[in-house]
Design a protein around this motif. Structure first.
Motif, PDB file in Angstrom:
ATOM      1  N   GLN A 127      27.255 -31.269  -1.757  1.00  0.00           N
ATOM      2  CA  GLN A 127      26.848 -29.850  -2.223  1.00  0.00           C
ATOM      3  C   GLN A 127      25.540 -29.698  -2.688  1.00  0.00           C
ATOM      4  N   MET A 128      24.843 -31.069  -3.084  1.00  0.00           N
ATOM      5  CA  MET A 128      23.639 -31.040  -3.725  1.00  0.00           C
ATOM      6  C   MET A 128      22.504 -30.754  -2.412  1.00  0.00           C
ATOM      7  N   VAL A 129      22.936 -31.459  -1.410  1.00  0.00           N
ATOM      8  CA  VAL A 129      22.321 -31.362   0.041  1.00  0.00           C
ATOM      9  C   VAL A 129      22.273 -29.787   0.566  1.00  0.00           C
ATOM     10  N   ALA A 130      23.658 -29.084   0.285  1.00  0.00           N
ATOM     11  CA  ALA A 130      23.488 -27.757   0.786  1.00  0.00           C
ATOM     12  C   ALA A 130      22.938 -26.785   0.011  1.00  0.00           C
ATOM     13  N   LEU A 131      22.834 -27.110  -1.366  1.00  0.00           N
ATOM     14  CA  LEU A 131      22.121 -26.138  -2.037  1.00  0.00           C
ATOM     15  C   LEU A 131      20.577 -26.160  -1.838  1.00  0.00           C
ATOM     16  N   ALA A 132      20.056 -27.703  -1.608  1.00  0.00           N
ATOM     17  CA  ALA A 132      18.600 -27.768  -1.217  1.00  0.00           C
ATOM     18  C   ALA A 132      18.477 -27.214   0.072  1.00  0.00           C
ATOM     19  N   MET A 133      19.329 -27.322   1.026  1.00  0.00           N
ATOM     20  CA  MET A 133      19.049 -26.727   2.389  1.00  0.00           C
ATOM     21  C   MET A 133      19.008 -25.041   2.287  1.00  0.00           C
ATOM     22  N   ARG A 134      19.792 -24.676   1.800  1.00  0.00           N
ATOM     23  CA  ARG A 134      19.868 -23.249   1.568  1.00  0.00           C
ATOM     24  C   ARG A 134      18.740 -22.670   0.983  1.00  0.00           C
ATOM     25  N   ALA A 135      17.951 -23.303  -0.171  1.00  0.00           N
ATOM     26  CA  ALA A 135      16.882 -23.140  -0.651  1.00  0.00           C
ATOM     27  C   ALA A 135      15.456 -23.523   0.223  1.00  0.00           C
ATOM     28  N   GLY A 136      15.930 -24.207   1.542  1.00  0.00           N
ATOM     29  CA  GLY A 136      14.770 -24.336   2.290  1.00  0.00           C
ATOM     30  C   GLY A 136      13.847 -25.484   1.864  1.00  0.00           C
ATOM     31  N   VAL A 137      14.477 -26.446   0.943  1.00  0.00           N
ATOM     32  CA  VAL A 137      13.543 -27.386   0.469  1.00  0.00           C
ATOM     33  C   VAL A 137      13.636 -28.706   1.148  1.00  0.00           C
ATOM     34  N   ILE A 138      14.895 -28.738   2.147  1.00  0.00           N
ATOM     35  CA  ILE A 138      14.990 -29.840   2.941  1.00  0.00           C
ATOM     36  C   ILE A 138      15.691 -29.176   4.284  1.00  0.00           C
ATOM     37  N   ARG A 139      15.392 -30.051   5.374  1.00  0.00           N
ATOM     38  CA  ARG A 139      16.073 -29.744   6.700  1.00  0.00           C
ATOM     39  C   ARG A 139      17.439 -30.435   7.043  1.00  0.00           C
TER      40      ARG A 139
END
Length: 79
Positions: free
Chosen positions: A67-79
């Motif tokens: 979920q942490m990864v999903a939130l960061a991906m949605r924010a465009g912070v990580i790929r």
């Protein structure tokens, strides 16, 4: 390199500041690396990686790595 203070909306949609190091750790989690592998890549102990992840979890409102990864991906912070 990402600027410090990257904003990621948490589970409650409130934007939280993640440090550049926290973003790096999250990117490696997204790449499927274990805490031990992340530690080796960033010259940190596995324990330090674990504390980065728990800090990220507190900020984002979830203790779930995916979920942490999903939130960061949605924010465009990580790929």
């Amino acid at each position: 390199v990402l600027a410090t203070g990257t904003r990621v909306p948490g589970t409650d949609n409130t934007p939280r500041e993640l440090s550049a190091r926290e973003v790096e750790v999250l990117q490696l989690v997204a790449d499927g690396q274990s805490n031990k592998e992340i530690g080796e890549a960033l010259n940190l102990s596995a324990l330090t990686v674990k504390s980065h992840l728990s800090r990220i979890g507190r900020k984002l409102g979830t203790g779930d790595r995916a979920q942490m990864v999903a939130l960061a991906m949605r924010a465009g912070v990580i790929r």
